[in-house]
Design an enzyme around this catalytic site. Structure first.
Site, PDB file in Angstrom:
ATOM      1  N   GLU A  11       0.825  -1.210   0.000  1.00  0.00           N
ATOM      2  CA  GLU A  11       0.000   0.000   0.000  1.00  0.00           C
ATOM      3  C   GLU A  11       0.863   1.267   0.000  1.00  0.00           C
ATOM      4  O   GLU A  11       0.366   2.360  -0.259  1.00  0.00           O
ATOM      5  CB  GLU A  11      -0.930  -0.007   1.219  1.00  0.00           C
ATOM      6  CG  GLU A  11      -1.915  -1.165   1.200  1.00  0.00           C
ATOM      7  CD  GLU A  11      -2.638  -1.373   2.525  1.00  0.00           C
ATOM      8  OE1 GLU A  11      -3.859  -1.562   2.517  1.00  0.00           O
ATOM      9  OE2 GLU A  11      -1.970  -1.364   3.581  1.00  0.00           O
ATOM     10  N   ASP A 196     -12.008  -6.509  -2.036  1.00  0.00           N
ATOM     11  CA  ASP A 196     -12.813  -7.738  -1.891  1.00  0.00           C
ATOM     12  C   ASP A 196     -14.194  -7.379  -1.354  1.00  0.00           C
ATOM     13  O   ASP A 196     -14.433  -6.236  -0.960  1.00  0.00           O
ATOM     14  CB  ASP A 196     -12.119  -8.715  -0.921  1.00  0.00           C
ATOM     15  CG  ASP A 196     -11.900  -8.112   0.443  1.00  0.00           C
ATOM     16  OD1 ASP A 196     -10.822  -7.541   0.665  1.00  0.00           O
ATOM     17  OD2 ASP A 196     -12.823  -8.156   1.276  1.00  0.00           O
TER      18      ASP A 196
HETATM   19  N1  ADE Z   1      -8.897  -5.271   4.245  1.00  0.00           N
HETATM   20  C1  ADE Z   1      -9.193  -5.660   2.984  1.00  0.00           C
HETATM   21  N2  ADE Z   1     -10.249  -6.486   2.972  1.00  0.00           N
HETATM   22  C2  ADE Z   1     -10.633  -6.659   4.256  1.00  0.00           C
HETATM   23  C3  ADE Z   1     -11.642  -7.408   4.890  1.00  0.00           C
HETATM   24  N3  ADE Z   1     -12.488  -8.169   4.189  1.00  0.00           N
HETATM   25  N4  ADE Z   1     -11.732  -7.341   6.241  1.00  0.00           N
HETATM   26  C4  ADE Z   1     -10.879  -6.576   6.952  1.00  0.00           C
HETATM   27  N5  ADE Z   1      -9.897  -5.853   6.405  1.00  0.00           N
HETATM   28  C5  ADE Z   1      -9.768  -5.886   5.071  1.00  0.00           C
END
Ligand code: ADE
Length: 229
Positions: A11, A196
């Site tokens: 990042e 996600d």
């Molecule tokens: N960072 C990226 N995706 C995540 C998720 N599903 N839960 C917590 N932190 C995250």
């Protein structure tokens, strides 16, 4: 000086590549890189994953560098269907979704001592971050950020966080950084590109998209520094 914090190296990579006149300093196990990006003074730190790592990093940065603003850049899980992978959410406020003293009569997410559920984020700097996102061609959305020490990957947990806190994104650091900024009276912002859907397929989607999403967020940070900081 702008303080920029990210949980993971992926990042921060694009920002670190652009850093000029870099000076390195390691304190409390965190490496701080200070210098300039696009001629603007910055301090960069990879804080590690989770709220305690983020808080240690943010507090140490506050004491060592006295930044005018702290910006948390990185990736996050979408908490609603309107958000898609690589969209970017600029935080309106942050919560710590895993703080729970409801057995004692508090609302879930209520953080005692500071006695609040919502942690403020700077509207002024967030407006500039949104402009920077638009400049880079990213899809920018405003929304609340829910932080907790869990990778959310289960539909019921996702729905509970979204509904309880009105949040758009889950991640693991922003709420802690906003908490530290509140205590130190430093404006704070959170920028999270969706990696996600925070549900059944989250681990796979994350593995595929985290690095690309991290770069979308970092590119907007660089544009912010070039044009708006
Ligand atoms: N960072 C990226 N995706 C995540 C998720 N599903 N839960 C917590 N932190 C995250």
């Amino acid at each position: 000086m702008t303080g920029i914090l990210a949980a993971m190296q992926i990042e921060m990579a694009l920002l670190a590549e652009r850093l000029e006149n870099a000076e390195r300093r390691t304190v409390s196990g965190v490496e701080f890189l200070s210098g300039a990006i696009a001629g603007k003074p910055v301090v960069l730190a990879v804080c590690g994953i989770g709220k305690v790592n983020a808080a240690v990093c943010a507090q140490t940065m506050a004491l060592l560098y006295h930044p005018d603003v702290m910006i948390n850049t990185g990736v996050g899980g979408a908490l609603n269907r309107t958000l898609h992978v690589l969209d970017v959410v600029v935080g309106t406020y942050a919560v710590q979704h895993d703080v729970d003293t409801s057995a004692l009569g508090d609302e879930k997410g209520f953080v005692s001592t500071v006695n609040r559920l919502r942690f403020p984020l700077s509207e002024r700097v967030s407006d500039d971050l949104e402009r920077a996102l638009v400049d880079t061609g990213a899809r920018a959305v405003r929304g609340a950020i829910a932080s907790g020490d869990q990778f959310v990957s289960e539909p019921d947990a996702k729905a509970a966080i979204a509904e309880r806190f009105g949040a758009s994104v889950c991640e693991m650091e922003g709420g802690a950084i906003a908490h530290v900024c509140l205590l130190n009276e430093i404006p704070c912002c959170i920028l999270r590109a969706i990696s996600d859907g925070a549900d059944d397929g989250a681990a796979l989607t994350y593995a595929e998209f985290a690095e690309r999403a991290a770069h979308v967020s970092a590119k907007a940070m660089i544009r912010y520094l070039e044009a708006y900081a």
